[in-house]
Scaffold this motif. Structure first.
Motif, PDB file in Angstrom:
ATOM      1  N   TYR A   1       0.849  14.686  -2.638  1.00  8.51           N
ATOM      2  CA  TYR A   1       1.726  13.518  -2.643  1.00  8.51           C
ATOM      3  C   TYR A   1       1.973  12.938  -1.263  1.00  8.51           C
ATOM      4  CZ  TYR A   1       2.998  14.985  -7.419  1.00  8.51           C
ATOM      5  OH  TYR A   1       2.986  15.350  -8.743  1.00  8.51           O
ATOM      6  N   VAL A   2       1.765  13.754  -0.231  1.00  4.57           N
ATOM      7  CA  VAL A   2       2.107  13.304   1.115  1.00  4.57           C
ATOM      8  C   VAL A   2       0.890  13.290   2.045  1.00  4.57           C
ATOM      9  CG1 VAL A   2       3.587  13.716   3.133  1.00  4.57           C
ATOM     10  CG2 VAL A   2       4.474  14.121   0.827  1.00  4.57           C
ATOM     11  N   VAL A   3       0.266  14.453   2.259  1.00  4.97           N
ATOM     12  CA  VAL A   3      -0.803  14.533   3.255  1.00  4.97           C
ATOM     13  C   VAL A   3      -1.985  13.635   2.885  1.00  4.97           C
ATOM     14  CG1 VAL A   3      -2.373  16.034   4.499  1.00  4.97           C
ATOM     15  CG2 VAL A   3      -0.108  16.875   3.869  1.00  4.97           C
ATOM     16  N   LYS A   4      -2.344  13.591   1.616  1.00  9.84           N
ATOM     17  CA  LYS A   4      -3.487  12.762   1.204  1.00  9.84           C
ATOM     18  C   LYS A   4      -3.266  11.278   1.477  1.00  9.84           C
ATOM     19  CE  LYS A   4      -5.495  15.801  -2.310  1.00  9.84           C
ATOM     20  NZ  LYS A   4      -5.828  15.981  -3.741  1.00  9.84           N
ATOM     21  N   LYS A   5      -1.998  10.864   1.597  1.00  7.42           N
ATOM     22  CA  LYS A   5      -1.679   9.459   1.870  1.00  7.42           C
ATOM     23  C   LYS A   5      -1.456   9.196   3.357  1.00  7.42           C
ATOM     24  CE  LYS A   5       0.617   9.033  -2.632  1.00  7.42           C
ATOM     25  NZ  LYS A   5       1.900   8.765  -3.328  1.00  7.42           N
ATOM     26  N   SER A   6      -1.579  10.224   4.160  1.00  8.89           N
ATOM     27  CA  SER A   6      -1.283  10.121   5.591  1.00  8.89           C
ATOM     28  C   SER A   6      -2.506   9.641   6.380  1.00  8.89           C
ATOM     29  CB  SER A   6      -0.848  11.486   6.128  1.00  8.89           C
ATOM     30  OG  SER A   6      -0.823  11.496   7.538  1.00  8.89           O
ATOM     31  N   PRO A   7      -2.275   8.860   7.432  1.00 10.45           N
ATOM     32  CA  PRO A   7      -3.398   8.479   8.306  1.00 10.45           C
ATOM     33  C   PRO A   7      -3.955   9.672   9.080  1.00 10.45           C
ATOM     34  CG  PRO A   7      -1.306   7.731   9.237  1.00 10.45           C
ATOM     35  CD  PRO A   7      -1.016   8.224   7.847  1.00 10.45           C
ATOM     36  N   HIS A   8      -3.249  10.789   9.047  1.00  6.63           N
ATOM     37  CA  HIS A   8      -3.697  11.998   9.758  1.00  6.63           C
ATOM     38  C   HIS A   8      -4.489  12.951   8.857  1.00  6.63           C
ATOM     39  CE1 HIS A   8      -0.936  10.666  12.884  1.00  6.63           C
ATOM     40  NE2 HIS A   8       0.043  10.659  11.995  1.00  6.63           N
ATOM     41  N   ALA A   9      -4.751  12.542   7.616  1.00  2.37           N
ATOM     42  CA  ALA A   9      -5.340  13.456   6.632  1.00  2.37           C
ATOM     43  C   ALA A   9      -6.678  14.037   7.092  1.00  2.37           C
ATOM     44  CB  ALA A   9      -5.504  12.743   5.291  1.00  2.37           C
TER      45      ALA A   9
ATOM     46  N   LEU B   1       9.168  13.733  -3.180  1.00  2.00           N
ATOM     47  CA  LEU B   1       9.136  12.599  -4.098  1.00  2.00           C
ATOM     48  C   LEU B   1       9.840  11.369  -3.541  1.00  2.00           C
ATOM     49  CD1 LEU B   1       9.895  14.397  -7.502  1.00  2.00           C
ATOM     50  CD2 LEU B   1       7.672  13.625  -6.652  1.00  2.00           C
ATOM     51  N   VAL B   2      10.754  11.557  -2.589  1.00  2.00           N
ATOM     52  CA  VAL B   2      11.518  10.406  -2.073  1.00  2.00           C
ATOM     53  C   VAL B   2      11.151  10.050  -0.635  1.00  2.00           C
ATOM     54  CG1 VAL B   2      13.446  10.931  -3.614  1.00  2.00           C
ATOM     55  CG2 VAL B   2      13.504  11.779  -1.258  1.00  2.00           C
ATOM     56  N   CYS B   3      10.214  10.761  -0.042  1.00  2.00           N
ATOM     57  CA  CYS B   3       9.833  10.477   1.340  1.00  2.00           C
ATOM     58  C   CYS B   3       8.859   9.302   1.439  1.00  2.00           C
ATOM     59  CB  CYS B   3       9.203  11.720   1.981  1.00  2.00           C
ATOM     60  SG  CYS B   3       7.525  12.075   1.394  1.00  2.00           S
ATOM     61  N   ARG B   4       8.605   8.892   2.668  1.00  2.60           N
ATOM     62  CA  ARG B   4       7.539   7.928   2.963  1.00  2.60           C
ATOM     63  C   ARG B   4       6.403   8.722   3.610  1.00  2.60           C
ATOM     64  NH1 ARG B   4      11.773   4.866   5.029  1.00  2.60           N
ATOM     65  NH2 ARG B   4      11.053   5.247   7.147  1.00  2.60           N
ATOM     66  N   PRO B   5       5.321   8.975   2.892  1.00  3.62           N
ATOM     67  CA  PRO B   5       4.255   9.834   3.419  1.00  3.62           C
ATOM     68  C   PRO B   5       3.727   9.421   4.788  1.00  3.62           C
ATOM     69  CG  PRO B   5       3.933   9.480   1.083  1.00  3.62           C
ATOM     70  CD  PRO B   5       5.061   8.579   1.495  1.00  3.62           C
ATOM     71  N   LYS B   6       3.618   8.134   5.029  1.00  2.00           N
ATOM     72  CA  LYS B   6       3.040   7.677   6.296  1.00  2.00           C
ATOM     73  C   LYS B   6       4.014   7.761   7.454  1.00  2.00           C
ATOM     74  CE  LYS B   6      -0.354   4.689   4.031  1.00  2.00           C
ATOM     75  NZ  LYS B   6      -0.862   3.313   3.863  1.00  2.00           N
ATOM     76  N   ALA B   7       5.267   8.150   7.172  1.00  2.00           N
ATOM     77  CA  ALA B   7       6.266   8.248   8.240  1.00  2.00           C
ATOM     78  C   ALA B   7       6.174   9.553   9.013  1.00  2.00           C
ATOM     79  CB  ALA B   7       7.668   8.097   7.660  1.00  2.00           C
ATOM     80  N   PHE B   8       5.452  10.536   8.474  1.00  2.00           N
ATOM     81  CA  PHE B   8       5.357  11.838   9.135  1.00  2.00           C
ATOM     82  C   PHE B   8       4.229  11.838  10.156  1.00  2.00           C
ATOM     83  CE2 PHE B   8       7.196  13.035   4.959  1.00  2.00           C
ATOM     84  CZ  PHE B   8       8.334  13.686   5.401  1.00  2.00           C
ATOM     85  N   GLY B   9       4.488  12.413  11.313  1.00  2.00           N
ATOM     86  CA  GLY B   9       3.458  12.570  12.323  1.00  2.00           C
ATOM     87  C   GLY B   9       2.556  13.756  12.010  1.00  2.00           C
ATOM     88  N   ARG B  10       1.463  13.849  12.737  1.00  2.00           N
ATOM     89  CA  ARG B  10       0.507  14.945  12.507  1.00  2.00           C
ATOM     90  C   ARG B  10       1.169  16.303  12.721  1.00  2.00           C
ATOM     91  NH1 ARG B  10      -2.456  18.722  14.689  1.00  2.00           N
ATOM     92  NH2 ARG B  10      -4.661  19.005  14.178  1.00  2.00           N
TER      93      ARG B  10
ATOM     94  N   THR C   1     -11.960  18.611  -0.990  1.00  2.00           N
ATOM     95  CA  THR C   1     -12.285  18.299  -2.387  1.00  2.00           C
ATOM     96  C   THR C   1     -12.001  16.834  -2.693  1.00  2.00           C
ATOM     97  OG1 THR C   1     -11.801  20.568  -3.039  1.00  2.00           O
ATOM     98  CG2 THR C   1     -11.795  18.915  -4.789  1.00  2.00           C
ATOM     99  N   GLU C   2     -10.915  16.309  -2.145  1.00  2.00           N
ATOM    100  CA  GLU C   2     -10.589  14.892  -2.305  1.00  2.00           C
ATOM    101  C   GLU C   2     -11.698  14.016  -1.734  1.00  2.00           C
ATOM    102  OE1 GLU C   2      -7.495  11.659  -2.885  1.00  2.00           O
ATOM    103  OE2 GLU C   2      -7.997  13.584  -3.805  1.00  2.00           O
ATOM    104  N   ARG C   3     -12.193  14.379  -0.578  1.00  2.00           N
ATOM    105  CA  ARG C   3     -13.284  13.608   0.026  1.00  2.00           C
ATOM    106  C   ARG C   3     -14.580  13.745  -0.759  1.00  2.00           C
ATOM    107  NH1 ARG C   3     -14.944  13.190   6.039  1.00  2.00           N
ATOM    108  NH2 ARG C   3     -16.426  11.929   4.867  1.00  2.00           N
TER     109      ARG C   3
END
Length: 223
Positions: free
Chosen positions: A101-109, A70-79, A133-135
Motif C-alpha cells: 500500500y505504501v512502498v510500491k507507490k513510492s518514488p523510492h521503490a 490506510l490513511v497516510c500519503r505514500p509519497k510523503a515518506f522519504g527513503r 515480483t511487482e516489476r
C-alpha cells in the motif's frame, strides 16, 4: 474527521477488539484482534491524514500501524523513513500492507528494491522480492529474469519462511508472465518442491509454483 487525536483513534480501535479474531490472527503472527473491515471503515471516515498516520505508526501498536498505512500519503515518506519502517514492521500483516500500500507507490521503490533484496535480514529481503515480483508483472524491462531464476534456484529451498514465500511468488510470476522462461520456472518448482504440500482450501489455487503457473496460464487461455 480532520483533527482527530491519536488517543481518540486508539480508543476506537480498542472498542471492537474481538478475542476470536485475535486468536486467529496470532496463529499467523499478527498480534491484534481488530476486524479488518471495521478498520477500513474507520480509515474511510478519517480520510488521508499524514501527520496522524505518523503518530499512529509511532505507537508501535499493530492495529494502529495498519490504520496508519490506510490513511497516510505514500509519497510523503522519504527513503530512509521507509527503510526504517520495513525493518520495524515485524507483524506479517503490517509488513504486507506497508510494502503493497505504501512502498510500491513510492518514488523510492526501485532504489529500495535493489537494497532490500540483498539485505541479510530475511524479512527485509522478502520486501525486496515482493517489489521484484511487482516489476516482473508490470515493468519487466531491464530485469535479468534468467538471473532471478538462478538466485531462486540456489536460495529458495533453504530460505526462512517469509523470504521463501516471497521468492516462490516471484518464481510463479516469472512463469506466468514470461512464456520464454516458463518451462524453467516450472522445472525449478518441481525440483525444489517448495510449498508442494501446502494446505489449500477448496476453490483456491495452490502456492506450489508449477500448479500456480499452470492454473493462471489456463485462465488466460493457455497463452
Amino acid at each position: 474527521m480532520a483533527g482527530t487525536t491519536v488517543d481518540e483513534v486508539m480508543a476506537e480501535l480498542a472498542a471492537p477488539e474481538d478475542p476470536k479474531a485475535r486468536a486467529v490472527n496470532e496463529r499467523h503472527g499478527d498480534d491484534h484482534g481488530v476486524n479488518l473491515g471495521r478498520l477500513r471503515a474507520l480509515a474511510k471516515r478519517l480520510r488521508t491524514q499524514q501527520e496522524l498516520a505518523v503518530q499512529l505508526w509511532d505507537t508501535g501498536d499493530t492495529a494502529a500501524r495498519l490504520l496508519a498505512l490506510l490513511v497516510c500519503r505514500p509519497k510523503a515518506f522519504g527513503r530512509a523513513e521507509l527503510d526504517a519502517m520495513v525493518r520495524d514492521a515485524r507483524s506479517p500483516k503490517v509488513h504486507d500492507w506497508l510494502v503493497n500500500y505504501v512502498v510500491k507507490k513510492s518514488p523510492h521503490a526501485e532504489e529500495l528494491r535493489l537494497a532490500w533484496t540483498a539485505d541479510p535480514d530475511p524479512v527485509v529481503a522478502s520486501a525486496g522480492w515482493a517489489l521484484t515480483t511487482e516489476r516482473v508483472a508490470k515493468k519487466p524491462d531491464g530485469l535479468d529474469l534468467a538471473g532471478l531464476l538462478d538466485t531462486i534456484e540456489t536460495g529458495m529451498k533453504d530460505a526462512p519462511d517469509r523470504l521463501q514465500w516471497a521468492m516462490n511468488h516471484c518464481l510463479a510470476q516469472i512463469g506466468i508472465e514470461h512464456a520464454e522462461h516458463r518451462a524453467r520456472a516450472v522445472a525449478i518448482g518441481e525440483r525444489l518442491e517448495v510449498l508442494k504440500d501446502y494446505p489449500t482450501s477448496a476453490g483456491c489455487t495452490s502456492p506450489f509454483a508449477p500448479v500456480w503457473i499452470a492454473e493462471m496460464v489456463r485462465r488466460r487461455g493457455g497463452e
